[in-house]
Design a protein around this motif. Structure first.
Motif, mmCIF file in Angstrom:
data_model
loop_
_atom_site.group_PDB
_atom_site.id
_atom_site.type_symbol
_atom_site.label_atom_id
_atom_site.label_comp_id
_atom_site.label_asym_id
_atom_site.label_seq_id
_atom_site.Cartn_x
_atom_site.Cartn_y
_atom_site.Cartn_z
ATOM 1 N N SER A 259 0.809 -1.222 0.000
ATOM 2 C CA SER A 259 0.000 0.000 0.000
ATOM 3 C C SER A 259 0.838 1.266 0.000
ATOM 4 O O SER A 259 0.297 2.362 -0.137
ATOM 5 C CB SER A 259 -0.926 0.012 1.231
ATOM 6 N N LEU A 260 2.163 1.128 0.167
ATOM 7 C CA LEU A 260 3.057 2.289 0.202
ATOM 8 C C LEU A 260 4.241 2.025 -0.726
ATOM 9 O O LEU A 260 5.184 1.317 -0.364
ATOM 10 C CB LEU A 260 3.530 2.558 1.635
ATOM 11 N N HIS A 261 4.161 2.583 -1.917
ATOM 12 C CA HIS A 261 5.226 2.388 -2.902
ATOM 13 C C HIS A 261 6.494 3.083 -2.429
ATOM 14 O O HIS A 261 6.445 4.123 -1.758
ATOM 15 C CB HIS A 261 4.790 2.943 -4.256
ATOM 16 N N GLU A 262 7.644 2.528 -2.783
ATOM 17 C CA GLU A 262 8.907 3.101 -2.321
ATOM 18 C C GLU A 262 9.105 4.527 -2.814
ATOM 19 O O GLU A 262 9.775 5.337 -2.159
ATOM 20 C CB GLU A 262 10.074 2.217 -2.747
ATOM 21 N N ASP A 263 8.526 4.881 -3.962
ATOM 22 C CA ASP A 263 8.641 6.252 -4.464
ATOM 23 C C ASP A 263 7.760 7.229 -3.696
ATOM 24 O O ASP A 263 7.874 8.450 -3.884
ATOM 25 C CB ASP A 263 8.267 6.307 -5.946
ATOM 26 N N ASP A 264 6.867 6.709 -2.865
ATOM 27 C CA ASP A 264 5.964 7.556 -2.085
ATOM 28 C C ASP A 264 6.436 7.719 -0.648
ATOM 29 O O ASP A 264 5.676 8.166 0.215
ATOM 30 C CB ASP A 264 4.546 6.983 -2.102
#
Length: 803
Positions: A259-264
């Motif tokens: 649910s939390l992309h590394e780019d975010d």
């Protein structure tokens, strides 16, 4: 094998007479299989067999396995429950093994894998069910943790057993997916008969007093987490997100990762946004799962998420320099711009971080941080200049944002927690006009089972303000907003009258931890409440993608309801006047919103949402302002039929103001906000021309600084004077259907702020927008308010006009 069954039968016959009632006759036998000391493990997968009929008991069940301890000469042990009706079937496994005629084509005996590695079979004794390290205490009276098979009457049978033996049994029961756990206070000798009764005992352990899944051993917690991961379906990356402005997030946690992309994962401090402190990760878990993580972990159904996560680390780590309070606004500007530069997905910013106001002697007054937040929410680009900030652009509605802010937590705990909370003003930047400020209440009133908490009780009653939460009562009657706007679950506090336990897991929320990638943790107070509100906002964005941030904010407040405990305080304040009610509102806000109220309407509870904009001030001299008139599509026929039946009308007006960049004169009502809006509803006996004259009269009074009560005859909960604070106004009218049927006009009119009083005319002709949310509700569930409204709205009619 036969001798083991004979030993069991003899032990049953030797039970006390008081245990020979039919309810306690065992339906099965528990035996222990011992393996050889050599390294030949038992074939435990063969020690469980279900009956073919769905309504029958299993034939035999594997209860527990204890590993061998070769150094101490202890063999591997498997404890198996065997249905008495299937004793012969179980014995047949061994008979077939001894029968040469049953050998396989390769000459191996039947059931060789199971039987060959069994060195001994005997009747199970209580010691075989012991699953904790070390030896059980055989002298003295202690609490024991009893794990039962999840049979329908398991707890009832154990209750009968304990009551007949004069044992003390806990009233708390923890239901897991494959076991039921409870606790008994007894001597070890009193428990010796357990394996020979109908009590479906599977294990006995040294008590860890498990109130929550978080109290289980780490490996068992991991099992539940891993099971949930297999059922978890994350939202697409384009879905609305809760963006956390906190200590970062440990995105490697398996419940968060998808649910939390590394780019975010961003940061405005240091080099990375990974959470080493734990607070941000805990809030991320609450923002994803709300208050239901316990239920999801022990459930079996798929879990489909409609929103994702983003994170910006704004808090320094322990070894990093502290942030200068004057820089909080700068950091917030950077934090909000980082994810917006990354993607244009819908998002709600979650800010559970607060600080003591830089004007502590005047609670509620804007600060550099709170006014920065107000400007950002309104879509104004700004820059700091010393101890103030300067405006770079006019408000851009398309750049407006939704920011959810914590009300802040109290700094100590006392038994009279309500009075203490009322004396603890909401912390900076929770007083921001445009933010959705969230306080905490609690419905958690359980007491721990651990005997060391005997005499301890939850501090707050069910449905009351959480002992953690702050209020805005100290703001007084000055023009500052009524805060918090809403409250959500923040947990409770345990007390023995002198000491306080503020973070007991039983009185907190389950969430994700940062110590490893499957860790569970507890969260509480206004931070957890803020994360829940952010989750509700993201869900609303997913369901209503065309709603503005002003609308989502208004919708959460509109969906809130006071608990019975809160409503009792509101009603008790009524004889003291509307101002007394406002003081109570500064404690609870508008109550507790629920997901169901936000996302769904029933036939007997309908909601209308209007998003509109107009130019409030026109001409160089800011001539008499225009106002908007909304014709409400009431189901008049249905309301008339209700006659004297109760109907509740709720009106919410939400908009964003542009704050002034100067602190000069902030004590004056119109010097901080760019403008204000108000609403008025047509009286039941008032025709349209009279209503329009009254609205004009009310607008002129407000322009002249007359803030006395409206001349309306409607008996609002708060009234026009007490709801006219901040940039979000709400009121409730509880009336008859007949009265409401005659009140079909609602006006929204502007009040001048610094836009009108400033010599600089840059804001002239600038349109403003607002969200108007109106709902009807009746307690009669068979009343259909929805259909008549829907039919009216199918006809193309003009719903707003300029006057």
């Amino acid at each position: 094998m036969t001798s083991a069954f004979n030993d069991i039968d003899q032990h049953r016959q030797g039970l006390d007479d008081k245990l020979t009632i039919e309810e306690l006759y065992a339906l099965g036998s528990v035996v222990t299989l011992e393996g050889p000391l050599a390294d030949y493990p038992l074939k435990i997968e063969s020690l469980q067999r279900s009956s073919r009929r769905r309504d029958s008991l299993p034939q035999w069940l594997l209860l527990s396995v204890s590993a061998a301890d070769l150094a101490r000469g202890i063999p591997e042990r498997a404890v198996v429950w065997i249905n008495d009706k299937h004793r012969a079937d179980f014995l047949q496994l061994f008979t077939d093994y001894m029968d040469p005629g049953r050998d396989s084509e390769k000459g191996n005996p039947a059931n060789r894998g199971l039987v060959a590695n069994i060195a001994r079979i005997r009747a199970t004794v209580l010691r075989d069910l012991w699953q904790s390290s070390g030896e059980p205490a055989e002298r003295g009276r202690y609490w024991w943790e009893v794990w039962l098979r999840p049979e329908i009457n398991a707890v009832d049978v154990l209750t009968t057993y304990t009551s007949q033996r004069n044992m003390r049994m806990s009233t708390r029961v923890l239901e897991l997916s494959d076991r039921v756990v409870t606790w008994i206070e007894a001597t070890w000798s009193q428990l010796q008969d357990l394996p020979f009764t109908a009590v479906p005992v599977a294990e006995v352990r040294r008590p860890e007093f498990i109130d929550t899944i978080e109290d289980l051993p780490v490996d068992q917690q991991d099992d539940y987490v891993i099971d949930l991961i297999d059922r978890l379906i994350a939202a697409d990356r384009t879905a609305p997100a809760v963006c956390h402005l906190d200590s970062g997030v440990a995105r490697t946690h398996l419940l968060i990762k998808d649910s939390l992309h590394e780019d975010d994962l961003h940061t405005v401090i240091g080099s990375d946004g990974f959470d080493l402190e734990g607070h941000g990760t805990s809030m991320a878990g609450v923002a994803l799962f709300g208050t239901s993580l316990d239920d999801l972990l022990i459930g079996t159904a798929p879990v489909v998420l409609r929103h994702g996560l983003e994170s910006v680390r704004i808090l320094p780590r322990k070894y990093e320099p502290r942030t200068n309070p004057i820089a909080y606004g700068d950091i917030t500007v950077q934090a909000i711009s980082s994810p917006e530069a990354q993607s244009q997905r819908p998002r709600v910013f979650c800010l559970p971080v607060t600080n003591v106001s830089d004007v502590p002697d005047t609670p509620g007054q804007p600060t550099l941080w709170s006014s920065t937040l107000d400007a950002l929410i309104a879509g104004v680009q700004i820059a700091r200049n010393g101890d103030r900030w300067q405006v770079l652009t006019t408000p851009d509605p398309d750049a407006s944002r939704l920011v959810v802010v914590s009300a802040g937590n109290v700094d100590k705990y006392v038994t009279d927690h309500l009075s203490h909370s009322e004396g603890a003003p909401i912390q900076d930047p929770g007083q921001a006009w445009n933010a959705l400020t969230v306080g905490a209440y609690t419905d958690i009133v359980d007491s721990p089972i651990d005997p060391q908490y005997t005499g301890w009780i939850p501090l707050a009653k069910r449905g009351e303000l959480s002992p953690h939460s702050r209020t805005s009562k100290a703001f007084g009657t000055k023009p500052w907003p009524i805060k918090p706007d809403i409250v959500l679950e923040g947990g409770n506090v345990l007390t023995d009258g002198t000491m306080f336990d503020t973070r007991h897991p039983l009185l907190s929320l389950r969430t994700t931890g940062a110590t490893n990638d499957t860790a569970l943790n507890s969260a509480n107070a206004t931070s957890a409440a803020t994360a829940q509100a952010s989750r509700l906002a993201a869900q609303a964005m997913a369901v209503y993608p065309n709603y503005w941030p002003e609308t989502i904010r208004g919708l959460l407040v509109h969906a809130a309801e006071w608990t019975p405990q809160m409503r009792a305080h509101i009603d008790a304040a009524a004889p003291d006047g509307l101002e007394a009610k406002q003081h109570i509102l500064r404690r609870y806000g508008w109550g507790v919103p629920t997901e169901d109220n936000i996302l769904h309407s029933a036939n007997n509870a309908v909601t209308m949402v209007v998003q509109d904009e107009f130019k409030p001030f026109i001409g160089n001299d800011y001539a008499m302002p225009h106002f908007r008139l909304h014709r409400l599509p009431w189901p008049s026929a249905t309301l008339q039929e209700l006659d004297a039946a109760d109907v509740t009308l709720r009106v919410t007006l939400s908009y964003f103001i542009e704050p002034t960049a100067s602190r000069r004169g902030w004590r004056h009502r119109y010097s901080y906000a760019s403008h204000g809006l108000r609403f008025e509803l047509q009286d039941p006996l008032e025709n349209e021309p009279h209503f329009l004259k009254r609205v004009n009269r009310e607008a002129r009074k407000a322009e002249l600084g007359d803030f006395g009560p409206s001349t309306s005859q409607i008996d609002w909960i708060l009234g026009s004077r007490n709801r006219a604070y901040g940039s979000l106004h709400q009121d409730i009218w509880e009336t008859s259907g007949q009265n409401l049927a005659q009140s079909g006009l609602l006006a929204v009119y502007p009040i001048g702020g610094w836009w009108k009083r400033n010599n600089n005319k840059q804001r002239i002709d600038l349109p403003i927008r607002y969200s108007l949310i109106v709902s009807l509700k009746t307690p009669e569930t068979d009343i259909d308010l929805y259909t008549e409204i829907a039919n009216q709205l199918l006809v193309p009619i003009e719903t707003t006009i300029e006057t």
